[in-house]
Design a protein around this motif. Structure first.
Motif, PDB file in Angstrom:
ATOM      1  N   SER A   1      -6.824  12.168 -10.713  1.00 25.35           N
ATOM      2  CA  SER A   1      -7.799  11.273 -11.549  1.00 25.35           C
ATOM      3  C   SER A   1      -8.263  10.645 -10.071  1.00 25.35           C
ATOM      4  O   SER A   1      -7.125   9.584  -9.138  1.00 25.35           O
ATOM      5  N   PRO A   2      -9.144   9.718 -10.593  1.00 22.50           N
ATOM      6  CA  PRO A   2     -10.114   8.886  -9.666  1.00 22.50           C
ATOM      7  C   PRO A   2      -9.076   7.392 -10.226  1.00 22.50           C
ATOM      8  O   PRO A   2      -9.715   6.493  -9.119  1.00 22.50           O
ATOM      9  N   ASN A   3      -8.317   7.498 -11.051  1.00 23.06           N
ATOM     10  CA  ASN A   3      -7.333   6.035 -11.100  1.00 23.06           C
ATOM     11  C   ASN A   3      -6.057   6.219 -10.568  1.00 23.06           C
ATOM     12  O   ASN A   3      -5.630   4.686  -9.682  1.00 23.06           O
ATOM     13  N   GLU A   4      -6.021   7.293  -9.665  1.00 25.10           N
ATOM     14  CA  GLU A   4      -4.547   6.890  -8.801  1.00 25.10           C
ATOM     15  C   GLU A   4      -4.918   6.415  -7.459  1.00 25.10           C
ATOM     16  O   GLU A   4      -5.773   6.235  -7.047  1.00 25.10           O
ATOM     17  N   ARG A   5      -4.152   5.722  -7.261  1.00 29.66           N
ATOM     18  CA  ARG A   5      -4.290   4.962  -6.261  1.00 29.66           C
ATOM     19  C   ARG A   5      -4.245   5.235  -4.441  1.00 29.66           C
ATOM     20  O   ARG A   5      -4.902   5.109  -3.865  1.00 29.66           O
ATOM     21  N   GLY A   6      -3.726   6.276  -4.735  1.00 32.59           N
ATOM     22  CA  GLY A   6      -3.169   7.360  -2.860  1.00 32.59           C
ATOM     23  C   GLY A   6      -2.362   6.841  -2.759  1.00 32.59           C
ATOM     24  O   GLY A   6      -1.433   5.391  -3.464  1.00 32.59           O
ATOM     25  N   GLN A   7      -1.560   7.243  -1.672  1.00 35.69           N
ATOM     26  CA  GLN A   7      -0.594   7.183  -0.897  1.00 35.69           C
ATOM     27  C   GLN A   7      -0.801   5.762   0.272  1.00 35.69           C
ATOM     28  O   GLN A   7      -2.040   6.222   0.848  1.00 35.69           O
ATOM     29  N   LEU A   8      -0.482   4.959   0.637  1.00 43.94           N
ATOM     30  CA  LEU A   8      -0.451   4.261   1.520  1.00 43.94           C
ATOM     31  C   LEU A   8       0.208   3.859   3.027  1.00 43.94           C
ATOM     32  O   LEU A   8       1.534   4.167   2.119  1.00 43.94           O
ATOM     33  N   HIS A   9      -0.824   4.129   4.010  1.00 50.67           N
ATOM     34  CA  HIS A   9      -0.034   4.532   5.112  1.00 50.67           C
ATOM     35  C   HIS A   9       0.094   2.892   5.908  1.00 50.67           C
ATOM     36  O   HIS A   9      -0.492   2.365   6.422  1.00 50.67           O
ATOM     37  N   ILE A  10       1.146   2.715   6.636  1.00 52.34           N
ATOM     38  CA  ILE A  10       1.210   1.056   7.236  1.00 52.34           C
ATOM     39  C   ILE A  10       1.513   1.277   8.786  1.00 52.34           C
ATOM     40  O   ILE A  10       2.491   2.709   9.290  1.00 52.34           O
ATOM     41  N   GLY A  11       1.472   0.783   9.626  1.00 54.77           N
ATOM     42  CA  GLY A  11       1.408   1.491  11.163  1.00 54.77           C
ATOM     43  C   GLY A  11       1.930   0.032  11.766  1.00 54.77           C
ATOM     44  O   GLY A  11       0.325  -0.919  12.099  1.00 54.77           O
ATOM     45  N   HIS A  12       2.421  -0.005  12.426  1.00 57.80           N
ATOM     46  CA  HIS A  12       2.714  -1.819  12.914  1.00 57.80           C
ATOM     47  C   HIS A  12       3.003  -1.544  14.370  1.00 57.80           C
ATOM     48  O   HIS A  12       4.509  -1.175  14.595  1.00 57.80           O
ATOM     49  N   ALA A  13       2.462  -2.387  15.602  1.00 52.68           N
ATOM     50  CA  ALA A  13       3.723  -2.110  16.469  1.00 52.68           C
ATOM     51  C   ALA A  13       3.925  -4.000  17.489  1.00 52.68           C
ATOM     52  O   ALA A  13       2.425  -4.248  17.143  1.00 52.68           O
ATOM     53  N   GLY A  14       4.264  -4.134  18.100  1.00 53.27           N
ATOM     54  CA  GLY A  14       4.276  -5.510  18.539  1.00 53.27           C
ATOM     55  C   GLY A  14       5.297  -5.787  19.757  1.00 53.27           C
ATOM     56  O   GLY A  14       6.829  -4.271  19.757  1.00 53.27           O
ATOM     57  N   ALA A  15       5.222  -7.274  20.422  1.00 53.12           N
ATOM     58  CA  ALA A  15       6.410  -7.688  21.385  1.00 53.12           C
ATOM     59  C   ALA A  15       6.370  -8.691  21.900  1.00 53.12           C
ATOM     60  O   ALA A  15       6.058  -9.489  21.302  1.00 53.12           O
ATOM     61  N   ARG A  16       7.522  -8.876  22.076  1.00 54.34           N
ATOM     62  CA  ARG A  16       8.372 -10.282  22.611  1.00 54.34           C
ATOM     63  C   ARG A  16       8.422 -10.852  23.778  1.00 54.34           C
ATOM     64  O   ARG A  16       9.405 -10.264  24.626  1.00 54.34           O
TER      65      ARG A  16
END
Length: 135
Positions: A1-16
């Motif tokens: 349905s058009p009201n479905e949010r869909g799956q959220l994909h997240i990616g992150h990377a960092g360094a210290r």
């Protein structure tokens, strides 16, 4: 349905990157996507530590500041400042609109406060190490 949010994909990377015994530079990137909408931020933080953690690692204060840039849209610069004491990290950021829409937004950005608990709520879990990106 058009009201479905869909799956959220997240990616992150960092360094210290340790600069000396009291300062560290932390570059990072963050990508988020849901359906056709994406957000890509790149930024850095500079941590400055005060106190003597040789006596007690929790007897120190870390001040951090830096900035992010919303790179995919090129529409915002986000300065960040905060404080870490013991197991609590408190931060403030302000989303500054730099796009052509800044007049439509009346040059107003968006404030964000954050409070993060660093550690484990259960003493049984404290022996495990779980890498987690810290802002």
């Amino acid at each position: 349905s058009p009201n479905e949010r869909g799956q959220l994909h997240i990616g992150h990377a960092g360094a210290r990157i340790i600069m000396n015994s009291r300062m560290a530079l932390k570059p990072y990137i963050l990508w988020m996507g849901i359906r056709k909408a994406t957000d890509f931020n790149a930024g850095f933080l500079l941590d400055i530590r005060f106190g003597d953690d040789k006596k007690d690692p929790y007897d120190r204060v870390t001040v951090f500041f830096g900035a992010q840039f919303r790179a995919d849209q090129g529409d915002a610069v986000i300065p960040v400042i905060g404080l870490e004491f013991k197991n609590i990290r408190i931060g403030f950021s302000y989303d500054v609109n730099i796009s052509s829409l800044k007049t439509a937004s009346n040059y107003l950005g968006a404030s964000e406060f954050s409070a993060v608990y660093l550690g484990s709520f259960s003493p049984h879990i404290s022996t495990y190490v779980l890498p987690c990106f810290r802002f």
